[in-house]
Design a protein around this motif. Structure first.
Motif, PDB file in Angstrom:
ATOM      1  N   ARG A  90     -80.150 -19.940 -28.335  1.00  0.00           N
ATOM      2  CA  ARG A  90     -79.144 -20.256 -27.871  1.00  0.00           C
ATOM      3  C   ARG A  90     -77.402 -20.024 -27.854  1.00  0.00           C
ATOM      4  O   ARG A  90     -77.064 -19.949 -26.352  1.00  0.00           O
ATOM      5  CB  ARG A  90     -79.199 -22.243 -27.392  1.00  0.00           C
ATOM      6  N   LYS A  91     -76.750 -19.690 -28.580  1.00  0.00           N
ATOM      7  CA  LYS A  91     -76.319 -19.109 -28.512  1.00  0.00           C
ATOM      8  C   LYS A  91     -75.865 -17.926 -28.461  1.00  0.00           C
ATOM      9  O   LYS A  91     -74.703 -17.448 -26.951  1.00  0.00           O
ATOM     10  CB  LYS A  91     -75.664 -19.399 -30.422  1.00  0.00           C
ATOM     11  N   ALA A 123     -76.207 -27.594 -29.779  1.00  0.00           N
ATOM     12  CA  ALA A 123     -77.660 -26.383 -29.469  1.00  0.00           C
ATOM     13  C   ALA A 123     -78.952 -26.995 -29.486  1.00  0.00           C
ATOM     14  O   ALA A 123     -79.635 -26.557 -28.602  1.00  0.00           O
ATOM     15  CB  ALA A 123     -77.056 -24.806 -30.137  1.00  0.00           C
ATOM     16  N   TYR A 170     -75.511 -27.796 -25.333  1.00  0.00           N
ATOM     17  CA  TYR A 170     -75.850 -27.005 -24.920  1.00  0.00           C
ATOM     18  C   TYR A 170     -77.004 -27.238 -23.551  1.00  0.00           C
ATOM     19  O   TYR A 170     -78.161 -27.926 -23.983  1.00  0.00           O
ATOM     20  CB  TYR A 170     -76.438 -25.545 -25.286  1.00  0.00           C
ATOM     21  N   ALA A 227     -81.587 -21.993 -31.977  1.00  0.00           N
ATOM     22  CA  ALA A 227     -80.082 -22.636 -32.577  1.00  0.00           C
ATOM     23  C   ALA A 227     -79.491 -21.044 -31.496  1.00  0.00           C
ATOM     24  O   ALA A 227     -78.521 -20.565 -31.306  1.00  0.00           O
ATOM     25  CB  ALA A 227     -79.854 -22.988 -33.100  1.00  0.00           C
TER      26      ALA A 227
END
Length: 128
Positions: free
Chosen positions: A109-110, A89, A9, A106
């Motif tokens: 970021r997802k 991530a 990521y 996380a």
């Protein structure tokens, strides 16, 4: 079982959190770095089939790679995009449970990745 593509990521062209963390770990602890890279390789090989003790689900689609060297626990948080893509991530060194803030990071970021996968997928030539 098809191999799982592992993607780092990226926040932007200059910020690839897990890759940056791995680079720092390589400088400070080569053996731990090698163990983390091996764990990422196992994720690529086994994908959704990877289980404890090497992987675990934290909830809300966030998983962790679990690496331990001595008394130190290294964690790489990831999520799946489709059936055969794992997105790395976030990474951290921890003593006890993964802090809630790291899981929330996380998850953010997802969501960002799902909204624009191309903008948040690290490509090697980007830092060329």
């Amino acid at each position: 079982m098809p191999r799982t593509a592992v993607v780092f990521y990226q926040e932007d062209q200059e910020d690839v959190p897990v890759l940056d963390w791995l680079r720092e770990l390589r400088r400070s602890d080569q053996r731990a770095y090698e163990s983390c890279v091996a764990a990422i390789g196992r994720l690529a090989e086994f994908g959704h089939e990877l289980r404890r003790p090497l992987a675990d689900i934290l909830g809300n689609g966030i998983y962790e790679l679990r690496i331990r060297k001595g008394r130190v626990n290294f964690r790489i948080l990831y999520f799946f995009h489709g059936k055969n893509v794992a997105i790395l991530a976030h990474a951290l060194t921890k003593e006890d449970k993964v802090p809630k803030g790291d899981i929330e990071r996380a998850m953010r970021r997802k969501k960002a990745f799902e909204a624009d996968p191309a903008a948040h997928s690290y490509l090697e030539e980007d830092k060329g």
